[in-house]
Scaffold this motif. Sequence first.
Motif, short mmCIF file in Angstrom:
data_model
loop_
_atom_site.label_atom_id
_atom_site.label_comp_id
_atom_site.label_asym_id
_atom_site.label_seq_id
_atom_site.Cartn_x
_atom_site.Cartn_y
_atom_site.Cartn_z
N SER A 1 -71.21 -22.26 103.14
CA SER A 1 -71.17 -21.58 104.44
C SER A 1 -69.77 -21.11 104.81
O SER A 1 -69.61 -20.05 105.42
CB SER A 1 -71.76 -22.47 105.53
OG SER A 1 -71.09 -23.70 105.59
N LEU A 2 -68.75 -21.86 104.43
CA LEU A 2 -67.38 -21.47 104.75
C LEU A 2 -66.98 -20.15 104.07
O LEU A 2 -66.18 -19.40 104.62
CB LEU A 2 -66.41 -22.58 104.34
CG LEU A 2 -64.96 -22.40 104.76
CD1 LEU A 2 -64.86 -22.30 106.29
CD2 LEU A 2 -64.12 -23.57 104.26
N ASP A 3 -67.59 -19.86 102.93
CA ASP A 3 -67.28 -18.60 102.24
C ASP A 3 -67.81 -17.39 103.00
O ASP A 3 -67.34 -16.27 102.78
CB ASP A 3 -67.85 -18.62 100.83
CG ASP A 3 -67.10 -19.56 99.91
OD1 ASP A 3 -65.96 -19.93 100.24
OD2 ASP A 3 -67.66 -19.94 98.86
N THR B 1 -77.57 -22.44 102.91
CA THR B 1 -76.28 -22.63 102.24
C THR B 1 -76.32 -23.94 101.47
O THR B 1 -77.28 -24.71 101.56
CB THR B 1 -75.15 -22.67 103.27
OG1 THR B 1 -75.30 -23.85 104.07
CG2 THR B 1 -75.14 -21.42 104.14
N SER B 2 -75.26 -24.23 100.74
CA SER B 2 -75.19 -25.45 99.95
C SER B 2 -75.27 -26.71 100.81
O SER B 2 -75.72 -27.74 100.35
CB SER B 2 -73.90 -25.46 99.12
OG SER B 2 -72.77 -25.44 99.98
N SER B 3 -74.88 -26.62 102.08
CA SER B 3 -74.93 -27.78 102.98
C SER B 3 -76.23 -27.85 103.77
O SER B 3 -76.42 -28.77 104.56
CB SER B 3 -73.75 -27.72 103.96
OG SER B 3 -73.85 -26.58 104.79
#
Length: 95
Positions: A31-33, A72-74
């Motif tokens: 998500s940060l990306d 997202t991954s999280s």
Amino acid sequence: MIGGVRGVRSTTRRAGEPRNVVLVAYEGVQSLDVTGPLEVFAGASALLRATRSRERGYTMQIVAGDGLPLRTSSGLTLVPDAGLEGAHSRIDTLV
């Protein structure tokens, strides 16, 4: 018609028109990306407005494959603005 070719739009930008930033997301992206660059460009645009700068600023658009929500991954669910085919016709910055 531009230069004798039908269907080709002019890429000339009007003065003051914002730069188009397109962020591509995909299933499993961190998500940060996506949100990191989004916050930076949004903050820059807010600063330009607050200081009444004559700089163009930015519009941001998140696109993903078919445009459907993705995780997202999280586990955060992102809802893109459009699918890949719906991206701005003129992209100034692609992330």
